[in-house]
Design a protein around this motif. Structure first.
Motif, PDB file in Angstrom:
ATOM      1  N   ALA A  18       0.840  -1.198   0.000  1.00  0.00           N
ATOM      2  CA  ALA A  18       0.000   0.000   0.000  1.00  0.00           C
ATOM      3  C   ALA A  18       0.876   1.249   0.000  1.00  0.00           C
ATOM      4  CB  ALA A  18      -0.918  -0.009   1.216  1.00  0.00           C
ATOM      5  N   TYR A  19       0.460   2.243  -0.780  1.00  0.00           N
ATOM      6  CA  TYR A  19       1.204   3.502  -0.837  1.00  0.00           C
ATOM      7  C   TYR A  19       0.925   4.303   0.427  1.00  0.00           C
ATOM      8  CZ  TYR A  19       2.871   8.031  -2.289  1.00  0.00           C
ATOM      9  OH  TYR A  19       3.540   9.227  -2.348  1.00  0.00           O
ATOM     10  N   GLU A  20       1.980   4.669   1.115  1.00  0.00           N
ATOM     11  CA  GLU A  20       1.856   5.449   2.348  1.00  0.00           C
ATOM     12  C   GLU A  20       2.862   6.589   2.360  1.00  0.00           C
ATOM     13  OE1 GLU A  20       2.360   2.583   5.431  1.00  0.00           O
ATOM     14  OE2 GLU A  20       0.441   1.611   5.019  1.00  0.00           O
ATOM     15  N   VAL A  73      -5.557  14.029  -5.772  1.00  0.00           N
ATOM     16  CA  VAL A  73      -5.855  12.598  -5.712  1.00  0.00           C
ATOM     17  C   VAL A  73      -6.374  12.272  -4.324  1.00  0.00           C
ATOM     18  CG1 VAL A  73      -4.141  11.966  -7.468  1.00  0.00           C
ATOM     19  CG2 VAL A  73      -3.477  12.022  -5.078  1.00  0.00           C
ATOM     20  N   MET A  74      -7.034  11.136  -4.215  1.00  0.00           N
ATOM     21  CA  MET A  74      -7.544  10.706  -2.916  1.00  0.00           C
ATOM     22  C   MET A  74      -6.383  10.462  -1.958  1.00  0.00           C
ATOM     23  SD  MET A  74     -10.844  10.662  -3.072  1.00  0.00           S
ATOM     24  CE  MET A  74     -11.308   9.676  -1.680  1.00  0.00           C
ATOM     25  N   SER A  75      -6.540  10.895  -0.749  1.00  0.00           N
ATOM     26  CA  SER A  75      -5.540  10.691   0.292  1.00  0.00           C
ATOM     27  C   SER A  75      -5.597   9.255   0.781  1.00  0.00           C
ATOM     28  CB  SER A  75      -5.813  11.641   1.456  1.00  0.00           C
ATOM     29  OG  SER A  75      -5.013  11.310   2.552  1.00  0.00           O
ATOM     30  N   HIS A  76      -4.459   8.716   1.158  1.00  0.00           N
ATOM     31  CA  HIS A  76      -4.392   7.370   1.720  1.00  0.00           C
ATOM     32  C   HIS A  76      -4.234   7.432   3.235  1.00  0.00           C
ATOM     33  CE1 HIS A  76      -4.156   5.193  -2.101  1.00  0.00           C
ATOM     34  NE2 HIS A  76      -3.524   6.261  -2.533  1.00  0.00           N
ATOM     35  N   GLU A  77      -4.550   8.564   3.805  1.00  0.00           N
ATOM     36  CA  GLU A  77      -4.397   8.732   5.245  1.00  0.00           C
ATOM     37  C   GLU A  77      -5.701   8.379   5.953  1.00  0.00           C
ATOM     38  OE1 GLU A  77      -2.788  12.620   5.890  1.00  0.00           O
ATOM     39  OE2 GLU A  77      -1.222  12.307   4.421  1.00  0.00           O
ATOM     40  N   ASP A  78      -5.693   8.451   7.271  1.00  0.00           N
ATOM     41  CA  ASP A  78      -6.877   8.065   8.042  1.00  0.00           C
ATOM     42  C   ASP A  78      -8.028   9.061   7.858  1.00  0.00           C
ATOM     43  OD1 ASP A  78      -6.325  10.267   9.653  1.00  0.00           O
ATOM     44  OD2 ASP A  78      -5.265   9.089  11.138  1.00  0.00           O
ATOM     45  N   ASP A  79      -9.174   8.752   8.430  1.00  0.00           N
ATOM     46  CA  ASP A  79     -10.379   9.553   8.244  1.00  0.00           C
ATOM     47  C   ASP A  79     -10.324  10.924   8.908  1.00  0.00           C
ATOM     48  OD1 ASP A  79     -11.451   7.481   6.819  1.00  0.00           O
ATOM     49  OD2 ASP A  79     -12.484   6.601   8.539  1.00  0.00           O
ATOM     50  N   THR A  81      -7.977  13.201   8.618  1.00  0.00           N
ATOM     51  CA  THR A  81      -7.216  14.183   7.846  1.00  0.00           C
ATOM     52  C   THR A  81      -8.020  14.586   6.616  1.00  0.00           C
ATOM     53  OG1 THR A  81      -6.103  12.442   6.613  1.00  0.00           O
ATOM     54  CG2 THR A  81      -5.013  13.223   8.612  1.00  0.00           C
ATOM     55  N   HIS A  82      -7.470  15.487   5.854  1.00  0.00           N
ATOM     56  CA  HIS A  82      -8.134  15.950   4.642  1.00  0.00           C
ATOM     57  C   HIS A  82      -8.226  14.795   3.643  1.00  0.00           C
ATOM     58  CE1 HIS A  82      -9.017  18.404   1.131  1.00  0.00           C
ATOM     59  NE2 HIS A  82      -9.399  19.336   1.987  1.00  0.00           N
ATOM     60  N   PRO A  83      -9.341  14.671   2.913  1.00  0.00           N
ATOM     61  CA  PRO A  83      -9.518  13.509   2.034  1.00  0.00           C
ATOM     62  C   PRO A  83      -8.695  13.547   0.744  1.00  0.00           C
ATOM     63  CG  PRO A  83     -11.428  14.952   1.901  1.00  0.00           C
ATOM     64  CD  PRO A  83     -10.543  15.499   2.994  1.00  0.00           C
ATOM     65  N   TYR A  84      -8.046  14.676   0.422  1.00  0.00           N
ATOM     66  CA  TYR A  84      -7.299  14.775  -0.826  1.00  0.00           C
ATOM     67  C   TYR A  84      -5.863  15.214  -0.589  1.00  0.00           C
ATOM     68  CZ  TYR A  84     -11.991  14.770  -2.752  1.00  0.00           C
ATOM     69  OH  TYR A  84     -13.275  14.444  -3.054  1.00  0.00           O
ATOM     70  N   TRP A  85      -5.000  14.777  -1.508  1.00  0.00           N
ATOM     71  CA  TRP A  85      -3.641  15.298  -1.598  1.00  0.00           C
ATOM     72  C   TRP A  85      -3.615  16.197  -2.829  1.00  0.00           C
ATOM     73  CZ3 TRP A  85      -0.778   9.991  -1.127  1.00  0.00           C
ATOM     74  CH2 TRP A  85      -0.683   9.634   0.212  1.00  0.00           C
ATOM     75  N   TYR A  86      -2.929  17.317  -2.735  1.00  0.00           N
ATOM     76  CA  TYR A  86      -2.815  18.258  -3.839  1.00  0.00           C
ATOM     77  C   TYR A  86      -1.379  18.227  -4.360  1.00  0.00           C
ATOM     78  CZ  TYR A  86      -7.207  19.845  -1.929  1.00  0.00           C
ATOM     79  OH  TYR A  86      -8.484  19.891  -1.469  1.00  0.00           O
ATOM     80  N   ALA A  87      -1.243  18.392  -5.670  1.00  0.00           N
ATOM     81  CA  ALA A  87       0.089  18.335  -6.274  1.00  0.00           C
ATOM     82  C   ALA A  87       0.180  19.317  -7.428  1.00  0.00           C
ATOM     83  CB  ALA A  87       0.377  16.919  -6.775  1.00  0.00           C
ATOM     84  N   HIS A  88       1.412  19.636  -7.764  1.00  0.00           N
ATOM     85  CA  HIS A  88       1.719  20.446  -8.938  1.00  0.00           C
ATOM     86  C   HIS A  88       2.746  19.666  -9.743  1.00  0.00           C
ATOM     87  CE1 HIS A  88       2.082  24.137 -11.275  1.00  0.00           C
ATOM     88  NE2 HIS A  88       3.369  23.831 -11.354  1.00  0.00           N
ATOM     89  N   LEU A  89       2.369  19.239 -10.938  1.00  0.00           N
ATOM     90  CA  LEU A  89       3.240  18.427 -11.784  1.00  0.00           C
ATOM     91  C   LEU A  89       4.341  19.299 -12.380  1.00  0.00           C
ATOM     92  CD1 LEU A  89       3.553  15.564 -13.049  1.00  0.00           C
ATOM     93  CD2 LEU A  89       2.297  16.462 -15.008  1.00  0.00           C
ATOM     94  N   ILE A  90       5.571  18.882 -12.185  1.00  0.00           N
ATOM     95  CA  ILE A  90       6.707  19.623 -12.730  1.00  0.00           C
ATOM     96  C   ILE A  90       7.168  18.991 -14.038  1.00  0.00           C
ATOM     97  CG2 ILE A  90       9.099  20.319 -12.316  1.00  0.00           C
ATOM     98  CD1 ILE A  90       8.354  20.303  -9.298  1.00  0.00           C
TER      99      ILE A  90
END
Length: 99
Positions: A18-20, A73-79, A81-90
């Protein structure tokens, strides 16, 4: 340090872990099991993602580092925390791997 981190990420994916947040650290022997074909890394200007929508339609999104570089993208963290991860593609790359 880029290649060992890349191989750690690839080995974890190949093992089905699992990605963590890429917290896995593997031994050099395990990293050596991941072979990057011809030691080549390919850069692409656009990443196209195919997916199925909630109503079972096929759709495609594109991610371009020059024009549409922000994504979430959907976060893989527990309930709690915030449900999404934000990114900026370089940059956008792909590699061919043997395992």
């Amino acid at each position: 340090n880029f290649i060992p981190c890349l191989k750690d990420h690839l080995y974890a994916c190949l093992q089905g872990l699992a990605y963590e947040g890429d917290e896995h650290n593997f031994s050099d022997a395990e990293r050596n099991l991941v072979l990057i074909m011809d030691n080549q890394l390919f850069e692409h200007s656009i990443l196209r993602v195919n997916y199925t929508t909630y109503d079972l339609r096929r759709e495609q999104d594109s991610i371009n580092p020059c024009t549409h570089a922000d994504l979430m993208v959907m976060s893989h963290e527990d309930d709690h925390t915030h449900p999404y991860w934000y990114a900026h593609l370089i940059k956008n790359f792909h590699i061919n791997v043997e395992y």
